[in-house]
Motif scaffolding. Structure first.
Motif, PDB file in Angstrom:
ATOM      1  N   TYR B 104       0.804  -1.218   0.000  1.00  0.00           N
ATOM      2  CA  TYR B 104       0.000   0.000   0.000  1.00  0.00           C
ATOM      3  C   TYR B 104       0.844   1.279   0.000  1.00  0.00           C
ATOM      4  O   TYR B 104       0.665   2.120  -0.892  1.00  0.00           O
ATOM      5  N   PRO B 105       1.785   1.443   0.933  1.00  0.00           N
ATOM      6  CA  PRO B 105       2.594   2.671   0.859  1.00  0.00           C
ATOM      7  C   PRO B 105       3.322   2.798  -0.478  1.00  0.00           C
ATOM      8  O   PRO B 105       3.421   3.893  -1.028  1.00  0.00           O
ATOM      9  N   LEU B 106       3.795   1.671  -1.002  1.00  0.00           N
ATOM     10  CA  LEU B 106       4.533   1.735  -2.264  1.00  0.00           C
ATOM     11  C   LEU B 106       3.631   2.093  -3.449  1.00  0.00           C
ATOM     12  O   LEU B 106       4.114   2.463  -4.517  1.00  0.00           O
ATOM     13  N   THR B 166       0.943  -3.154  -7.967  1.00  0.00           N
ATOM     14  CA  THR B 166       0.485  -2.820  -9.321  1.00  0.00           C
ATOM     15  C   THR B 166      -1.035  -2.814  -9.377  1.00  0.00           C
ATOM     16  O   THR B 166      -1.645  -1.951 -10.000  1.00  0.00           O
ATOM     17  N   TYR B 167      -1.637  -3.769  -8.694  1.00  0.00           N
ATOM     18  CA  TYR B 167      -3.100  -3.820  -8.667  1.00  0.00           C
ATOM     19  C   TYR B 167      -3.665  -2.569  -8.000  1.00  0.00           C
ATOM     20  O   TYR B 167      -4.593  -1.948  -8.523  1.00  0.00           O
ATOM     21  N   PHE B 168      -3.094  -2.195  -6.859  1.00  0.00           N
ATOM     22  CA  PHE B 168      -3.550  -0.983  -6.167  1.00  0.00           C
ATOM     23  C   PHE B 168      -3.443   0.229  -7.090  1.00  0.00           C
ATOM     24  O   PHE B 168      -4.371   1.033  -7.195  1.00  0.00           O
ATOM     25  N   VAL B 169      -2.302   0.352  -7.744  1.00  0.00           N
ATOM     26  CA  VAL B 169      -2.066   1.528  -8.598  1.00  0.00           C
ATOM     27  C   VAL B 169      -3.059   1.546  -9.763  1.00  0.00           C
ATOM     28  O   VAL B 169      -3.644   2.577 -10.086  1.00  0.00           O
ATOM     29  N   ARG B 193     -11.598   0.417   4.557  1.00  0.00           N
ATOM     30  CA  ARG B 193     -12.962   0.582   4.048  1.00  0.00           C
ATOM     31  C   ARG B 193     -13.019   0.574   2.532  1.00  0.00           C
ATOM     32  O   ARG B 193     -14.011   0.183   1.951  1.00  0.00           O
ATOM     33  N   VAL B 194     -11.966   1.076   1.881  1.00  0.00           N
ATOM     34  CA  VAL B 194     -12.037   1.248   0.427  1.00  0.00           C
ATOM     35  C   VAL B 194     -11.060   0.339  -0.314  1.00  0.00           C
ATOM     36  O   VAL B 194     -11.460  -0.473  -1.140  1.00  0.00           O
ATOM     37  N   VAL B 195      -9.775   0.447   0.012  1.00  0.00           N
ATOM     38  CA  VAL B 195      -8.761  -0.243  -0.783  1.00  0.00           C
ATOM     39  C   VAL B 195      -8.908  -1.765  -0.704  1.00  0.00           C
ATOM     40  O   VAL B 195      -9.005  -2.443  -1.727  1.00  0.00           O
ATOM     41  N   LYS B 302       3.016  -4.533 -16.324  1.00  0.00           N
ATOM     42  CA  LYS B 302       4.234  -3.862 -15.865  1.00  0.00           C
ATOM     43  C   LYS B 302       3.902  -2.463 -15.369  1.00  0.00           C
ATOM     44  O   LYS B 302       3.334  -1.668 -16.111  1.00  0.00           O
ATOM     45  N   GLY B 303       4.235  -2.173 -14.117  1.00  0.00           N
ATOM     46  CA  GLY B 303       3.792  -0.895 -13.575  1.00  0.00           C
ATOM     47  C   GLY B 303       4.860  -0.018 -13.011  1.00  0.00           C
ATOM     48  O   GLY B 303       5.757  -0.378 -12.361  1.00  0.00           O
TER      49      GLY B 303
END
Lengths: 330, 303
Positions: B104-106, B166-169, B193-195, B302-303
């Motif tokens: 998450y932070p990344l 990559t998925y988060f981004v 709650r969201v991520v 690739k992200g």
């Protein structure tokens, strides 16, 4: 600009945010750091155990490779032990089994690469053109399954099917009137058993990425090709393969990087005194001299040799692909 | 004109040959994938004598549950099972928490050390200290021959972190966070709650990877565990499947028939123990199957 300010005001309290904004150009580092920490404290807190983990279990062991240049004494610890220069490397390079280990390691990985790399691509392409929808779905599901089976069980199954008396292969051989072969005790068959059982276990899983890359190929290209009367084989050659080229190259580079990393578990489990001639690889040797014979420094030196070659291979593969295809990992 | 017509005439012919060959190859593959698994199943419920003689090929013969009775009586399988269950559940929980803590932070563009930390992690993918230096660290921490050695040294995988990040981004829009902040949600609240709810596919997939990794882990025990009672299932299985030592006790008072029978039973014990140890993993897989391809695809861009 307004976007940034809005964020600032929300996370820090209003007064200090306005102050900070007013003084922005001249703000000292410590204040900026404090502000950043205050704003993102939760993120720093989250990443802290992760950093600790990588320091302890990756970077400290990395510094431990100095062991390769020392004579390890338990009492003195890694850093207190006396230096040994390149003694361990000389012993390894001059050892009676150096060429055998190198040949087996490189041989098994090249064989794996040559067979194990193209087959999933071929499988994905054929699957993609399979007309029977249900068969395609079933086959996909079934082909992933072996990937989730443990190496121990896979090797157990290999031992069962390759058994000199009761195994299916020998039953077939006997049925055809041949004499039974003890596959696992014969060095000649070791590499093939290792590679082809790996294909069986991994091809379905490895094909996933190609299947999803194929789904991303522009369908209008196919429509145009069909209009022009192209056969399926022509479409594969001129549309599908160019379309997934970048995926193929990326995975190839990654595989090149692990060329010297023959899967320890499987080789170790299939190894026996009789097939040692073909099955002893650097990884299993590192384990044997290190943890069984407690020869820590020597084992570390052999391991270091292995990872340095690996490193060189990744860099070389990446460089090569950059030049040839403008595709690279970094 | 002429040329095109000949190609057009050829087309249906070449394609139907292709389709037929393709179908044939795929059917052979289906058998190649399924038969070994099927054989283990039918051999485990067949009469040991029939399996021994090679009569069991397509269907079970002389159905009996003797092999499963032997498994139930085989104590070390069950202690292995219990240990592996613990290592898998606790180990996967640790994996998941830490992976989210890293990913998450990344994934946050406004997190300044992001770039350097990613490099720090990537380096470990290509370079490691190797067996002995890692062993010495684990030893120094006092983890050798404890349950923690099965979970802590492989608590994180860079690959899974990158895929999750990559998925988060890619799939969680930045605007959501701004909206959440306007509503007064802090980082932690927003994450939970969201991520995380929006990332179920990728969490399911990496959860599966970690869990299967623990379930199938043989290496950690080989290196770090000495005590019999801490051995995971895979170590017990290795003894059962891959060593030639007699697994069932044979005493000198037994008649030759009994000894033969015991030997055959020891062979079928292999099949039933494979089933008992592999079924849980294969059951887990359909549960996450629907997320599988989606999670893999979005995550591996690739992200």
């Amino acid at each position: 600009m307004t976007h940034n300010n809005r964020k600032g005001i929300q996370s820090v309290n209003r007064v200090s945010a306005i102050n900070a904004r007013a003084k922005k150009p001249a703000r000292p580092l410590s204040v900026r750091l404090a502000g950043e920490l205050k704003k993102n404290w939760a993120l720093y807190l989250m990443i802290l155990p992760v950093i600790a983990y990588y320091i302890i279990f990756a970077y400290i062991p990395m510094s431990g490779v100095v062991l390769a240049f020392k004579d390890f004494k338990v009492k003195l610890g890694i850093f207190g032990s006396p230096w040994a220069g390149l003694k361990h490397f000389e012993r390894f390079f001059g050892g009676y089994n150096f060429w055998l280990l190198l040949r087996n390691t490189v041989g098994i990985s090249l064989y794996t690469l040559l067979v194990g790399f193209p087959i999933p691509i071929l499988f994905a392409l054929l699957l993609n053109y399979l007309k029977q929808e249900r068969l395609r779905k079933t086959l996909q599901m079934v082909s992933y399954a072996p990937y989730f089976i443990s190496t121990v069980v896979i090797c157990g199954m290999i031992a069962i099917f390759m058994d000199a008396n009761t195994g299916i292969f020998n039953q077939i051989i006997a049925g055809l009137g041949g004499t039974p072969v003890d596959f696992l005790s014969n060095p000649r068959y070791f590499k093939s058993i290792y590679v082809w059982s790996g294909v069986w276990q991994g091809m379905g899983y490895s094909s996933i990425i190609y299947i999803s890359a194929l789904a991303g190929v522009d369908p209008s290209l196919h429509e145009a090709a069909i209009m022009d009367g192209a056969t399926k084989i022509q479409r594969i050659r001129h549309i599908d393969l160019p379309g997934i080229k970048s995926t193929i190259v990326m995975l190839l580079i990654m595989q090149m990087g692990s060329l010297m990393n023959v899967g320890f578990e499987k080789v170790f489990l299939l190894q026996n005194d009789l097939n040692m001639q073909a099955s002893d690889v650097i990884n299993t040797y590192v384990y044997r001299v290190g943890l069984i014979q407690n020869n820590y420094s020597y084992s570390t030196a052999v391991g270091l040799f292995n990872s340095v070659i690996n490193m060189a291979l990744v860099i070389a593969a990446n460089q090569l692909s950059k030049r040839l295809t403008e595709e690279s990992l970094w | 004109m002429d040329k095109r017509r000949t190609i057009k005439k050829k087309k249906p012919n070449a394609d139907s040959v292709f389709d037929m060959v393709n179908l044939a190859v795929m059917l052979v593959l289906l058998v190649v994938f399924l038969w070994p698994l099927w054989f283990v199943v039918i051999a485990s419920i067949s009469d040991p004598g029939q399996v021994w003689q090679g009569n069991v090929i397509l269907f079970p013969k002389g159905i009996t549950l003797d092999a499963y009775e032997e498994v139930i009586q085989y104590k070390s399988i069950w202690s292995g099972y219990r240990n592996t269950l613990l290592y898998t559940l606790l180990g996967t929980a640790i994996n998941m928490v830490l992976t989210v803590c890293a990913a998450y932070p990344l994934s946050r563009r406004d997190f300044p050390p992001r770039k350097i930390l990613i490099i720090v992690l990537m380096v470990t993918m290509y370079f490691s200290g190797g067996l002995i230096p890692t062993y010495l660290v684990v030893n120094r921490l006092g983890l050798i021959d404890t349950v923690w050695a099965m979970m802590i040294p492989n608590a994180l995988s860079v690959f899974n972190i990158i895929v999750t990040r990559t998925y988060f981004v890619n799939s969680i829009p930045e605007e959501l966070r701004e909206a959440a902040q306007l509503d007064g949600a802090g980082t932690v609240q927003y994450l939970f709650r969201v991520v995380l709810p929006l990332s179920k596919p990728i969490l399911a997939v990496i959860g599966l990877f970690y869990a299967v990794g623990h379930w199938n882990d043989f290496y950690s025990a080989l290196i770090y565990i000495n005590s019999q009672q801490l051995l995971p299932l895979q170590s017990v299985l290795r003894k059962l499947l891959l060593t030639t030592q007699m697994t069932l006790q044979i005493s000198s008072s037994m008649s030759p028939e009994e000894i033969m029978r015991k030997t055959q039973l020891a062979q079928t014990l292999k099949y039933s123990s494979i089933i008992v140890s592999t079924v849980p993993v294969l059951c887990l897989y359909p549960l996450v199957q629907k997320h599988f391809v989606k999670g893999m695809m979005i995550g591996s861009v690739k992200g």
